[in-house]
Design a protein around this motif. Structure first.
Motif, mmCIF file in Angstrom:
data_model
loop_
_atom_site.group_PDB
_atom_site.id
_atom_site.type_symbol
_atom_site.label_atom_id
_atom_site.label_comp_id
_atom_site.label_asym_id
_atom_site.label_seq_id
_atom_site.Cartn_x
_atom_site.Cartn_y
_atom_site.Cartn_z
ATOM 1 N N LEU A 48 5.358 -23.681 -6.759
ATOM 2 C CA LEU A 48 3.825 -23.748 -7.400
ATOM 3 C C LEU A 48 3.437 -25.388 -7.248
ATOM 4 C CD1 LEU A 48 4.042 -21.915 -10.765
ATOM 5 C CD2 LEU A 48 3.578 -20.826 -8.251
ATOM 6 N N ALA A 49 2.157 -25.402 -7.212
ATOM 7 C CA ALA A 49 1.532 -26.874 -7.048
ATOM 8 C C ALA A 49 0.653 -27.083 -8.407
ATOM 9 C CB ALA A 49 1.014 -26.989 -5.813
ATOM 10 N N PHE A 50 1.101 -27.786 -9.330
ATOM 11 C CA PHE A 50 0.299 -28.064 -10.536
ATOM 12 C C PHE A 50 -0.662 -29.176 -10.281
ATOM 13 C CE2 PHE A 50 3.972 -25.783 -12.371
ATOM 14 C CZ PHE A 50 3.270 -25.050 -13.293
ATOM 15 N N VAL A 51 -1.869 -29.133 -10.782
ATOM 16 C CA VAL A 51 -2.969 -30.102 -10.728
ATOM 17 C C VAL A 51 -2.712 -31.187 -11.794
ATOM 18 C CG1 VAL A 51 -5.297 -30.481 -10.452
ATOM 19 C CG2 VAL A 51 -4.348 -28.519 -9.337
ATOM 20 N N ARG A 52 -2.575 -32.406 -11.255
ATOM 21 C CA ARG A 52 -2.291 -33.695 -12.178
ATOM 22 C C ARG A 52 -3.729 -33.949 -12.857
ATOM 23 N NH1 ARG A 52 2.081 -36.942 -8.609
ATOM 24 N NH2 ARG A 52 3.764 -36.429 -9.996
ATOM 25 N N PRO A 53 -3.814 -34.537 -13.938
ATOM 26 C CA PRO A 53 -5.033 -35.164 -14.263
ATOM 27 C C PRO A 53 -6.002 -35.907 -13.324
ATOM 28 C CG PRO A 53 -3.568 -35.320 -16.101
ATOM 29 C CD PRO A 53 -2.680 -34.739 -14.771
ATOM 30 N N ASP A 54 -5.137 -36.478 -12.417
ATOM 31 C CA ASP A 54 -5.774 -37.431 -11.298
ATOM 32 C C ASP A 54 -6.232 -36.591 -10.272
ATOM 33 O OD1 ASP A 54 -3.337 -36.846 -10.347
ATOM 34 O OD2 ASP A 54 -2.852 -39.184 -10.127
ATOM 35 N N GLY A 55 -6.040 -35.177 -10.268
ATOM 36 C CA GLY A 55 -6.407 -34.527 -9.081
ATOM 37 C C GLY A 55 -5.165 -34.303 -8.120
ATOM 38 N N ASN A 56 -4.206 -34.975 -8.171
ATOM 39 C CA ASN A 56 -2.937 -34.809 -7.199
ATOM 40 C C ASN A 56 -2.050 -33.588 -7.670
ATOM 41 O OD1 ASN A 56 -3.714 -37.249 -5.457
ATOM 42 N ND2 ASN A 56 -2.671 -38.484 -7.152
ATOM 43 N N LEU A 57 -1.492 -33.329 -6.730
ATOM 44 C CA LEU A 57 -0.659 -32.082 -6.909
ATOM 45 C C LEU A 57 1.016 -32.438 -7.077
ATOM 46 C CD1 LEU A 57 -1.964 -29.771 -3.792
ATOM 47 C CD2 LEU A 57 -2.870 -29.768 -6.473
ATOM 48 N N ARG A 58 1.514 -31.627 -7.851
ATOM 49 C CA ARG A 58 2.958 -31.816 -8.490
ATOM 50 C C ARG A 58 3.445 -30.647 -7.987
ATOM 51 N NH1 ARG A 58 7.348 -31.648 -10.640
ATOM 52 N NH2 ARG A 58 8.029 -33.038 -12.170
ATOM 53 N N LYS A 59 4.344 -30.598 -6.964
ATOM 54 C CA LYS A 59 5.027 -29.499 -6.864
ATOM 55 C C LYS A 59 6.259 -29.147 -7.374
ATOM 56 C CE LYS A 59 3.122 -28.908 -1.832
ATOM 57 N NZ LYS A 59 3.559 -28.614 -0.790
ATOM 58 N N THR A 60 6.603 -27.963 -7.841
ATOM 59 C CA THR A 60 7.874 -27.733 -8.430
ATOM 60 C C THR A 60 8.044 -26.103 -8.311
ATOM 61 O OG1 THR A 60 9.102 -27.896 -10.449
ATOM 62 C CG2 THR A 60 6.746 -27.228 -10.863
ATOM 63 N N GLU A 80 3.851 -34.880 -18.589
ATOM 64 C CA GLU A 80 3.306 -35.436 -16.920
ATOM 65 C C GLU A 80 1.907 -34.813 -16.703
ATOM 66 O OE1 GLU A 80 4.582 -35.304 -12.143
ATOM 67 O OE2 GLU A 80 6.103 -34.959 -13.630
ATOM 68 N N LEU A 81 1.636 -33.432 -17.027
ATOM 69 C CA LEU A 81 0.493 -32.814 -16.885
ATOM 70 C C LEU A 81 -0.348 -32.913 -17.703
ATOM 71 C CD1 LEU A 81 1.906 -29.574 -15.265
ATOM 72 C CD2 LEU A 81 1.128 -31.600 -14.076
ATOM 73 N N GLN A 82 -0.159 -33.879 -19.034
ATOM 74 C CA GLN A 82 -0.973 -33.968 -20.079
ATOM 75 C C GLN A 82 -1.542 -32.580 -20.569
ATOM 76 O OE1 GLN A 82 -3.579 -37.429 -19.655
ATOM 77 N NE2 GLN A 82 -2.035 -38.421 -18.353
ATOM 78 N N SER A 90 -3.832 -25.949 -14.588
ATOM 79 C CA SER A 90 -4.047 -25.573 -13.240
ATOM 80 C C SER A 90 -3.215 -25.590 -12.316
ATOM 81 C CB SER A 90 -5.433 -26.286 -12.851
ATOM 82 O OG SER A 90 -6.574 -25.949 -13.574
ATOM 83 N N PHE A 91 -2.806 -24.443 -11.538
ATOM 84 C CA PHE A 91 -1.812 -24.746 -10.365
ATOM 85 C C PHE A 91 -2.421 -24.034 -9.334
ATOM 86 C CE2 PHE A 91 -0.561 -21.211 -12.795
ATOM 87 C CZ PHE A 91 -0.254 -20.016 -11.887
ATOM 88 N N ARG A 92 -1.928 -24.309 -8.379
ATOM 89 C CA ARG A 92 -2.231 -23.581 -6.949
ATOM 90 C C ARG A 92 -1.293 -22.996 -6.280
ATOM 91 N NH1 ARG A 92 -5.627 -28.559 -4.129
ATOM 92 N NH2 ARG A 92 -7.327 -28.733 -5.820
ATOM 93 N N MET A 93 -1.462 -21.558 -5.541
ATOM 94 C CA MET A 93 -0.560 -20.975 -5.037
ATOM 95 C C MET A 93 -0.991 -20.727 -3.670
ATOM 96 S SD MET A 93 1.079 -18.125 -7.532
ATOM 97 C CE MET A 93 2.174 -17.378 -6.008
ATOM 98 N N GLN A 99 -5.901 -20.978 -13.338
ATOM 99 C CA GLN A 99 -6.083 -21.574 -14.647
ATOM 100 C C GLN A 99 -5.478 -20.816 -15.797
ATOM 101 O OE1 GLN A 99 -10.251 -22.804 -14.741
ATOM 102 N NE2 GLN A 99 -9.866 -24.660 -13.837
ATOM 103 N N VAL A 100 -4.719 -21.514 -16.642
ATOM 104 C CA VAL A 100 -4.268 -20.849 -17.742
ATOM 105 C C VAL A 100 -4.519 -21.728 -18.930
ATOM 106 C CG1 VAL A 100 -1.976 -20.226 -19.050
ATOM 107 C CG2 VAL A 100 -2.284 -20.038 -16.570
ATOM 108 N N ASP A 101 -5.232 -21.068 -20.088
ATOM 109 C CA ASP A 101 -5.668 -21.718 -21.305
ATOM 110 C C ASP A 101 -4.361 -22.323 -21.761
ATOM 111 O OD1 ASP A 101 -6.219 -22.520 -23.894
ATOM 112 O OD2 ASP A 101 -7.528 -20.632 -24.028
ATOM 113 N N SER A 102 -4.696 -23.810 -21.858
ATOM 114 C CA SER A 102 -3.470 -24.626 -22.347
ATOM 115 C C SER A 102 -2.681 -24.257 -23.740
ATOM 116 C CB SER A 102 -3.963 -26.130 -22.480
ATOM 117 O OG SER A 102 -4.417 -26.596 -21.109
#
Length: 411
Positions: A48-60, A80-82, A90-93, A99-102
């Motif tokens: 998965l690629a999670f969306v960081r607060p700055d818009g960059n992607l964090r893959k894991t 890290e994702l705050q 938010s994450f991308r596939m 989007q998932v309710d925090s």
């Protein structure tokens, strides 16, 4: 009116057509998303690629588990994702953003490690739950090692169509299975390495069909929880001649009949603690009371599509299931903080299948596989083989290391 179109008009029409084509293609591309996954221990770990607060992607990598009621993040990844400062996680596939309710995201600091080719080097930092997937069409392609999710009606199902029920809160699904001419409710759980059945039902089957029983004590992927409660060491191994799901026929299916206690926490948010055994607890996450589930040992033979919105599953057979998947060294393992230990010696026909190994031994090495460096799937694979094959096990007993032979047995 002019009899024909001018060059300018034709050019403008072409631009409109091309713009419309691009818009249509973009809409289609964002209706589905596909990512690779690691398949280890009969389980799926998707990238998965999670969306960081700055818009960059964090893959894991995330463990995909319909049996987990909510999305889970590793504690450090959550920080890290705050997540607590955002309304949505938010994450991308692939091209599809989810989007998932925090407020519905939980935290865990012990999600484990997996890896490719049996090497334990990829941290698992999330759990992708059924509660997130239940709004989509989901495709597990075990041959291609890809996971696809799609918006409703974006994909067409192929293979045997089997209706399912969906728990609207957790996303766990169940189907009707016919075993020995009787109908039973079973969950379909890609997060489980092996198929488990409640022990009282398994004992009824063995009483009616003694040849179904293959041993006592979980081995291989059936030993999937490796807990210290002793339940897996007492469980019974069965081989079911046939399981029918609608038009789909499954042959020689391995299951474990087991009776663990119910966990001391609720099965899902908003639920109460459950008094009873593990399957009473698990059934609260399912759409209905179930006797168990079909796990990875069955699902890995298919391209499985779960159409949650239409409550339908599609089973496209990709390979034959292995009736020898539990040909193993006859030991049940338990996982402690400092490694794997022998929890039990598996019996067949009332006799122990291993002589030199003792309960309580710490497992250090299997042939040339060092246990601490290997994934769970690699550990079980090292204990697997052709019946009669001798594996050399290095164990620690009373502070000393011993190298002991152990034969692979057919269960």
């Amino acid at each position: 009116m002019k009899p024909g179109l001018t060059r300018t008009e034709i050019f403008l029409l072409i631009l409109v057509f091309l713009a419309g084509g691009r818009g249509s293609h973009g809409s289609e591309s964002t209706s589905t998303g596909t990512v690779p996954f690691i398949f280890d221990d009969n389980r799926v770990f998707a990238e998965l690629a999670f969306v960081r607060p700055d818009g960059n992607l964090r893959k894991t990598f995330a463990f995909v588990d319909l049996g987990t009621a909510v999305m889970v993040l590793d504690e450090r990844l959550r920080e890290e994702l705050q997540v607590d400062k955002q309304k949505f996680l938010s994450f991308r596939m692939g091209d599809l953003e989810v989007q998932v309710d925090s407020s519905a995201v939980e935290t865990d600091s012990h999600l484990g490690v997996t890896g490719r080719d049996g090497k334990r080097n990829v941290p698992v930092e999330a759990v992708l739950s059924g509660s997130v997937l239940k709004n989509y069409q989901v495709v597990f392609d075990y041959t291609k090692r890809t996971l696809t999710i799609a918006k409703p009606d974006a994909l067409k199902g192929n293979g045997d169509a089997v209706p399912c029920r969906v728990n609207p809160k957790t996303g766990l699904i169940s189907v009707t299975a016919v075993i020995a001419d009787q109908s039973w409710a079973l969950a379909i759980d890609p997060g489980s390495a092996y198929s488990w059945i409640r022990n009282d039902v398994a004992e009824r089957w063995v009483k009616a069909h003694p040849d179904w029983k293959r041993g006592t004590g979980a081995v291989g992927e059936a030993n999937m929880q490796t807990r210290t409660d002793g339940a897996e060491a007492r469980a019974i191994i069965l081989r079911l001649p046939e399981v029918r799901l609608g038009s789909l026929e499954l042959k020689q299916i391995g299951v474990l009949g087991i009776a663990p206690e119910a966990p001391p926490f609720p099965p899902a948010p908003g639920e109460n603690k459950v008094q009873g055994n593990f399957f009473d607890w698990y059934s609260k996450k399912a759409p209905e009371p179930v006797i168990g589930w079909l796990g990875g040992n069955v699902l890995k033979g298919f391209r499985l599509m779960i159409d949650f919105p239409w409550q339908m599953t599609y089973w496209e057979r990709e390979k034959d299931l292995d009736p020898h998947d539990l040909d193993q060294v006859g030991v049940t393992l338990e996982k402690r903080n400092d490694g794997y230990f022998i929890a039990g010696i598996t019996e067949k026909d009332g006799k122990p299948t291993v002589d030199a190994i003792r309960v309580g031994d710490k497992l250090i090495q299997i042939d040339n596989i060092t246990v601490t460096d290997a994934t769970r799937g690699a550990v079980f694979a090292a204990l697997h083989g052709k019946p009669g094959t001798v594996r050399m096990l290095i164990v620690e007993r009373d502070g000393k290391q011993l190298t002991l032979p152990a034969k692979v047995v057919s269960f």
